[in-house]
Design an enzyme around this catalytic site. Structure first.
Site, short mmCIF file in Angstrom:
data_model
loop_
_atom_site.label_atom_id
_atom_site.label_comp_id
_atom_site.label_asym_id
_atom_site.label_seq_id
_atom_site.Cartn_x
_atom_site.Cartn_y
_atom_site.Cartn_z
N GLU A 115 -10.29 7.66 8.90
CA GLU A 115 -9.00 7.51 8.13
C GLU A 115 -9.38 5.93 7.28
O GLU A 115 -9.72 5.38 8.68
CB GLU A 115 -7.83 8.07 9.19
CG GLU A 115 -8.15 9.20 9.41
CD GLU A 115 -6.34 9.31 10.51
OE1 GLU A 115 -5.79 8.75 10.66
OE2 GLU A 115 -6.47 10.58 11.37
N LYS A 117 -7.21 2.81 6.85
CA LYS A 117 -5.90 2.11 7.21
C LYS A 117 -4.78 2.12 6.62
O LYS A 117 -5.41 1.19 5.84
CB LYS A 117 -6.65 0.63 8.19
CG LYS A 117 -5.92 0.35 8.70
CD LYS A 117 -6.80 -0.46 9.45
CE LYS A 117 -5.09 -1.44 10.77
NZ LYS A 117 -4.59 -1.45 10.55
N ASP A 119 -1.59 0.52 4.50
CA ASP A 119 -1.59 -0.98 4.26
C ASP A 119 0.57 -0.33 4.56
O ASP A 119 0.38 -1.39 3.31
CB ASP A 119 -2.15 -1.83 4.14
CG ASP A 119 -1.72 -3.56 4.10
OD1 ASP A 119 -1.22 -3.72 5.20
OD2 ASP A 119 -2.06 -4.44 3.65
N TYR A 224 -0.33 10.43 10.16
CA TYR A 224 -1.87 11.03 10.92
C TYR A 224 -1.66 10.99 12.21
O TYR A 224 -2.74 10.76 13.15
CB TYR A 224 -2.42 9.67 10.85
CG TYR A 224 -1.16 8.05 11.07
CD1 TYR A 224 -1.31 7.99 11.44
CD2 TYR A 224 -1.63 7.31 9.52
CE1 TYR A 224 -0.22 5.96 12.71
CE2 TYR A 224 -0.76 6.53 9.97
CZ TYR A 224 -0.26 5.60 11.17
OH TYR A 224 0.62 4.50 11.37
N LYS A 311 -11.69 -3.56 9.67
CA LYS A 311 -10.86 -4.28 8.67
C LYS A 311 -11.71 -4.31 7.75
O LYS A 311 -13.44 -5.23 8.01
CB LYS A 311 -10.64 -5.36 9.21
CG LYS A 311 -8.72 -5.19 10.44
CD LYS A 311 -8.14 -4.88 9.29
CE LYS A 311 -6.81 -5.56 10.26
NZ LYS A 311 -5.18 -5.56 9.29
N CYS A 405 6.57 -24.94 -25.66
CA CYS A 405 6.50 -24.20 -25.16
C CYS A 405 5.34 -23.33 -25.99
O CYS A 405 5.77 -23.88 -27.39
CB CYS A 405 8.21 -23.14 -25.84
SG CYS A 405 7.17 -21.24 -25.95
N CYS A 408 6.90 -21.33 -29.48
CA CYS A 408 7.77 -22.36 -30.67
C CYS A 408 7.84 -23.27 -29.59
O CYS A 408 8.06 -24.02 -30.78
CB CYS A 408 9.37 -21.66 -30.11
SG CYS A 408 9.73 -21.92 -28.52
N CYS A 423 11.23 -21.56 -20.70
CA CYS A 423 11.35 -22.36 -22.26
C CYS A 423 12.61 -21.41 -22.94
O CYS A 423 13.59 -20.69 -22.85
CB CYS A 423 10.58 -20.90 -23.71
SG CYS A 423 11.44 -21.39 -24.85
N CYS A 429 13.08 -17.50 -29.84
CA CYS A 429 11.16 -18.03 -29.60
C CYS A 429 10.64 -16.94 -29.60
O CYS A 429 11.19 -15.76 -29.05
CB CYS A 429 10.70 -18.36 -28.03
SG CYS A 429 9.74 -18.25 -27.26
S1 IVH Z 1 -3.59 4.77 14.66
C1 IVH Z 1 -2.84 3.92 19.02
N1 IVH Z 1 -3.71 5.73 11.96
O1 IVH Z 1 -2.71 0.25 11.72
C2 IVH Z 1 -2.48 3.24 17.45
N2 IVH Z 1 -2.88 3.86 12.26
O2 IVH Z 1 -3.56 -1.41 14.39
C3 IVH Z 1 -2.42 4.76 16.29
N3 IVH Z 1 -2.80 2.44 10.86
O3 IVH Z 1 1.14 0.57 13.83
C4 IVH Z 1 -2.69 4.24 15.16
N4 IVH Z 1 -3.66 3.45 9.02
O4 IVH Z 1 0.92 1.23 10.97
C5 IVH Z 1 -3.37 5.02 12.61
N5 IVH Z 1 -4.93 6.49 10.14
C6 IVH Z 1 -3.81 5.23 10.72
C7 IVH Z 1 -3.44 4.06 10.51
C8 IVH Z 1 -3.14 3.56 11.01
C9 IVH Z 1 -2.05 2.46 9.30
C10 IVH Z 1 -1.61 1.06 11.64
C11 IVH Z 1 -0.09 2.16 11.69
C12 IVH Z 1 -0.59 1.72 13.17
C13 IVH Z 1 -1.01 0.38 13.35
C14 IVH Z 1 -2.50 -0.24 14.67
#
Ligand code: IVH
Length: 668
Positions: A115, A117, A119, A224, A311, A405, A408, A423, A429
């Site tokens: 999946e 991740k 942010d 998720y 990451k 500026c 102007c 400015c 301006c």
């Molecule tokens: S599963 C046991 N799935 O990442 C932890 N986490 O470092 C299970 N996050 O606190 C988390 N996307 O805020 C999971 N597809 C995803 C995610 C995800 C972002 C974040 C979440 C979690 C942190 C874990």
């Protein structure tokens, strides 16, 4: 209307609204216009205001918020919210795969689900009897904050589902990239500093005290994980499918993989592609699909052994700084821009990057001709992270910040404590003039959609328009003298300008462009002062008495009305026929229970927001005042009301009532 009739009407409206909401968020179909949708919602809100005990927690009216939370209650998580171990390379992933193999019975086959991740901010949602009961932040993983009222404003989140057993859902609340850009554009438009990134803005938004403000942020979320009381699902994949079919927003980007090689391919595929997603991501989460196998693998003290996150490293490139240019915004704010030798970075070509302000230039010690590092992380806009001093050509000059500026030539100023140069030539301006007019005509202001950026530029360059008021002096002849205009387009433009005269006072007040006065603040000022004459007279102290109006706004408003050029502009707009007072006929009268009674509303309340209380007072025939005097009938006091107010009211023998007393007054 009888209560029985109201119940029937409310139920009908709720199911209609829920239906359109589902169509929109689940099935990507808009069957009615935004306007029609808002009208349905408005009717529901009005009925619920009239019959407060018919308002339920799962009502779609909760989407617009209105609950003020003083301090969030603590929620202890039923299951700890753990974090994931991070990996950064293909080798790390292969090690993870080897650990999985070792942890499972020898030779047992297994699958992964990959999946994104996301942010954002982790959230836990508990449903009971098919209703959202508690939404909580992650906090320290053991306990978080109860942010239920705020979570209810997330439109894609179902408040009611067809699954009666208790369950918990987890996911990530995020601010969609386009929404983040929009919020920042609005902030820049009214002279505020833009927010640094979407993640922090999301996490700040979900913890705001006024859920009506949260609603305006238009947060979204991806879910998720599903935790059942009595587990029935065998795989993570089926949990995602179940979430999806219950109406939760599940990102369709997940993929089942049969081997770590497939996982690595998924990771590589999304490395550049992720920038096209509506949400910022910073990696990939890899999970074991089988729930039984997840159980076998178990947890370490901090992380599950059955999942890991990969990451992405922020992508780096080195290029040359060709020049530093400076842009002037509508409010006169100067933004230095790095003009770069084009360089390929994470799937796009980067030619420019913002240098933010003079401090940033100094911090980087960046000079024209330097070799610079450009980086693209989770965010869409690339940033300059540093200078490669080893490659600095000999003898290049240190950067001296612009003094005048670029448009102007007026000497720039920098206020104490502010990072940005301005400015100060606000009324003369060119980009500031055009920016002011663009601000004035925007949809949320005077909504003159027959004019666009290009036409405004032509009108300005031909000397026809230098302030918004000049728009109302335009004639067919003037427009026809511009290049490319015919009778039809001229009459369109004039029609749009004419129509703008029906705009509300709030819209006009926002449109005139007082620094720091956004749409919400304009609404508050209009509701409080009712007309421009009263607002003009307002002193700093009168202004800061209004909830949510702080020193900065108060100072900016008084400064605006102290400048004669601004007063002349307002006079010209008034003469042109724009509306400079609140249309009282807009207020719907519900009853005359409070006829002749005056109220001061102060403090923080639980059921209603202050503004809602004021509306209720007015719609029931009462008056709201801003300060306590002997003429006042009631002080409606919430929590955190200043002690001075209470003392004063007691001295004057004024009735002090709380929210419950007030509810009884309008229910009787
Ligand atoms: S599963 C046991 N799935 O990442 C932890 N986490 O470092 C299970 N996050 O606190 C988390 N996307 O805020 C999971 N597809 C995803 C995610 C995800 C972002 C974040 C979440 C979690 C942190 C874990």
């Amino acid at each position: 209307m009888s209560k029985a009739e109201a119940t029937e009407k409310i139920d009908g409206l709720k199911s209609k609204i829920n239906y359109y909401n589902r169509q929109y968020y689940q099935n990507d179909k808009s069957e009615i216009s935004d306007f029609e949708f808002d009208q349905l919602l408005q009717s529901l809100i009005e009925l619920e205001t009239q019959f407060p005990d018919l308002k339920t927690d799962d009502s779609p009216s909760q989407r617009v918020g209105g609950t003020i939370t003083k301090s969030f209650d603590t929620v202890v998580h039923q299951h700890a919210m753990l974090s994931l171990a991070n990996t950064y390379s293909k080798e790390d992933l292969e090690d993870f795969d080897a650990r999985i193999k070792k942890g499972l019975p020898e030779g047992e086959p297994f699958e992964y689900i990959c999946e994104q991740k996301f942010d954002g901010v982790a959230i836990s949602l508990t449903f009971e009897d098919g209703q959202l009961k508690i939404a909580a932040t992650r906090g320290d993983g053991i306990q978080g904050d109860n942010i239920t009222a705020n979570a209810r404003t997330i439109r894609s989140l179902p408040l009611q589902v067809a699954h009666l057993e208790k369950f918990e859902v987890r996911g990530e609340v995020y601010l969609p990239k386009n929404q983040f850009e929009k919020i920042n554009a609005e902030r820049i438009d009214i002279g505020e500093e833009p927010y640094a990134n979407a993640r922090n803005t999301a996490s700040g938004s979900i913890k705001m005290q006024d859920s009506a403000e949260v609603s305006k942020r238009k947060l979204d979320c991806f879910l998720y994980s599903l935790i059942e009381e009595n587990p029935t699902l065998n795989t993570h994949e089926s949990a995602l499918e179940q979430l999806q079919s219950l109406g939760f927003n599940v990102s369709p980007t997940y993929k089942k993989c049969q081997s770590i090689q497939e996982v690595i391919e998924y990771v590589q595929y999304w490395e550049d592609k992720r920038f096209e997603l509506p949400v910022e991501t910073d990696g990939i989460v890899i999970k074991i699909n089988s729930m039984d196998q997840q159980k076998i693998l178990g947890f370490t003290a901090k992380n599950p052994r059955w999942a890991i996150s990969y990451k992405y490293k922020a992508e780096n490139a080195q290029t040359k700084l060709k020049d530093i240019t400076y842009q002037v915004g509508r409010t006169g704010a100067i933004t230095p821009v790095a003009e770069l030798e084009p360089v390929h970075l994470a799937g796009t070509t980067v030619k420019r990057a913002s240098l933010h302000n003079a401090n940033e230039i100094e911090r980087l010690d960046i000079r024209i001709g330097d070799a610079v590092y450009v980086e693209k992380g989770g965010e869409i806009i690339p940033k300059i992270t540093g200078v490669n001093f080893q490659e600095r050509p000999a003898g290049i000059a240190a950067t001296t910040y612009l003094t005048n500026c670029p448009e102007c030539n007026t000497p720039l100023v920098r206020k104490e404590g502010e990072a940005v140069h301005y400015c100060p030539n606000h009324n003369h301006c060119p980009p500031q003039i055009m920016g002011k007019i663009e601000h004035f005509i925007q949809r949320k202001a005077l909504n003159i959609d027959s004019l666009g950026e290009k036409t405004i530029q032509q009108l300005f360059e031909n000397g026809f328009v230098t302030t918004p008021a000049d728009l109302y002096t335009l004639t067919t002849d003037k427009i026809l003298s511009l290049e490319g205009f015919k009778e039809v387009s001229a009459s369109n433009i004039l029609g749009g300008i004419e129509k703008s005269k029906t705009s509300s006072f709030e819209a006009v007040l926002f449109g005139i462009g007082i620094r720091f006065v956004g749409k919400t603040v304009a609404e508050k000022l209009a509701a409080h002062f009712k007309n421009i004459a009263a607002l003009k007279q307002a002193k700093f102290d009168d202004l800061i008495e209004i909830p949510d109006i702080g020193d900065r706004i108060a100072e900016s408003v008084t400064q605006y009305f102290s400048e004669s050029e601004n007063l002349t502009e307002i006079e010209r707009l008034e003469t042109a026929g724009l509306c400079f007072e609140v249309d009282e006929s807009d207020n719907k009268q519900v009853s005359n229970l409070l006829d002749g009674k005056s109220f001061v509303v102060s403090g923080v309340f639980t059921t209603y927001s202050r503004d809602e209380l004021k509306e209720l007072i007015q719609s029931n025939g009462g008056k709201t005042l801003s300060s306590i005097s002997s003429k006042l009938d009631f002080l409606l006091a919430g929590d955190k009301m200043g002690p001075a107010k209470k003392t004063k009211a007691e001295k004057l023998n004024i009735n002090i009532i709380d929210e419950d007393d007030f509810k009884k007054m309008i229910e009787s």
